[in-house]
Write an enzyme that holds these catalytic residues in place. Structure first.
Site, PDB file in Angstrom:
ATOM      1  N   ILE A  41       0.876  -1.166   0.000  1.00 38.50           N
ATOM      2  CA  ILE A  41       0.000   0.000   0.000  1.00 38.50           C
ATOM      3  C   ILE A  41       0.917   1.220   0.000  1.00 38.50           C
ATOM      4  O   ILE A  41       2.087   1.129   0.370  1.00 38.50           O
ATOM      5  CB  ILE A  41      -0.995   0.032   1.192  1.00 38.50           C
ATOM      6  CG1 ILE A  41      -0.282   0.032   2.542  1.00 38.50           C
ATOM      7  CG2 ILE A  41      -1.971  -1.129   1.109  1.00 38.50           C
ATOM      8  CD1 ILE A  41      -1.236   0.204   3.733  1.00 38.50           C
ATOM      9  N   ASP A  42       0.378   2.352  -0.431  1.00 35.47           N
ATOM     10  CA  ASP A  42       1.172   3.579  -0.511  1.00 35.47           C
ATOM     11  C   ASP A  42       1.838   3.895   0.828  1.00 35.47           C
ATOM     12  O   ASP A  42       1.246   3.676   1.892  1.00 35.47           O
ATOM     13  CB  ASP A  42       0.292   4.779  -0.870  1.00 35.47           C
ATOM     14  CG  ASP A  42      -0.183   4.770  -2.304  1.00 35.47           C
ATOM     15  OD1 ASP A  42       0.269   3.920  -3.089  1.00 35.47           O
ATOM     16  OD2 ASP A  42      -1.002   5.641  -2.641  1.00 35.47           O
ATOM     17  N   ALA A  43       3.029   4.449   0.752  1.00 34.88           N
ATOM     18  CA  ALA A  43       3.737   4.847   1.970  1.00 34.88           C
ATOM     19  C   ALA A  43       2.923   5.852   2.775  1.00 34.88           C
ATOM     20  O   ALA A  43       2.917   5.812   4.004  1.00 34.88           O
ATOM     21  CB  ALA A  43       5.103   5.437   1.622  1.00 34.88           C
TER      22      ALA A  43
END
Length: 170
Positions: A41-43
Site C-alpha cells: 500500500i502507498d507509503a
C-alpha cells in the site's frame, strides 16, 4: 496482518531516511522473525498489510487476494460531496512500462462530513497511486494528499496533516 502507519514504506527503498515496514518487522521483539509483506500500500496510506515468513506463504496470500478470497477495502476522506456510488474506468500511465494500463476503481459513499465525503473504495486493478489518481481525476482529491491535489483546495483545519486513506482486509 500488520497495521502499517502512514508515512512508512512497505519495502525498503533508497537511503532517504523514510522508515520501512520490512525493517520494523525484523526489529520488533514481539513479532516472529522473517515476516515479509505479501502486498503493498502507498507509503502515505495507513492500514493492514498481510505478511508471510516464506515465499510460499506470501504466494498463497497473493493468490487469495487475486481470487477474491481476501477482500481489500479502502476507507478514504475526499474533498467535496460525491455521488452515492461510482465507477472510475480510466487508464493510468505506468512509468515502468511507458504506457497507460487499464484501471478500475469502485466507490460508495458512507457519509457526508460537511464539505467532505467518507468513501469505501474497492479496486479491481492495482496501479501505482490508483485511488489517489482516480479520485483526483473526478474532482475529489483525497484529504491530505500533497501530490494529487488542486491548488484551490485548502488544508483541512483541525485534521492531522496526513493522507486520509486507510486499507483494510476482510
Amino acid at each position: 496482518a500488520v497495521h502499517k502507519p502512514a508515512g512508512v514504506r512497505v519495502h525498503p527503498a533508497d537511503a532517504d531516511g523514510t522508515p520501512d515496514l520490512t525493517t520494523w518487522l525484523s526489529d520488533a521483539p514481539d513479532i516472529p522473525q522473517g515476516l515479509v509483506p505479501a502486498q503493498r500500500i502507498d507509503a502515505d496510506a495507513s492500514g493492514i498489510v498481510l505478511c508471510g515468513a516464506t515465499a510460499a506463504t506470501r504466494g498463497q496470500i497473493s493468490g487469495w487476494l487475486a481470487d477474491g478470497l481476501i477482500e481489500k477495502t479502502y476507507l478514504v476522506v475526499v474533498h467535496g460531496r460525491t455521488r452515492k456510488t461510482g465507477v472510475i474506468r480510466r487508464p493510468l500511465l505506468d512509468a515502468r512500462r511507458g504506457r497507460p494500463l487499464p484501471a478500475l476503481t469502485r466507490y460508495s459513499r458512507l457519509e457526508w462530513i460537511g464539505g467532505y465525503t467518507l468513501l469505501a473504495i474497492q479496486i479491481e486493478t492495482g496501479r501505482k497511486h490508483q485511488i489517489r489518481r482516480h479520485l483526483h481525476s473526478i474532482g475529489h482529491p483525497v484529504v491530505g494528499d500533497k501530490r494529487y491535489r488542486t491548488r484551490r483546495i485548502p488544508r483541512v483545519p483541525g485534521w492531522p496533516d496526513r493522507l486520509w486513506l486507510h486499507a483494510r482486509v476482510t
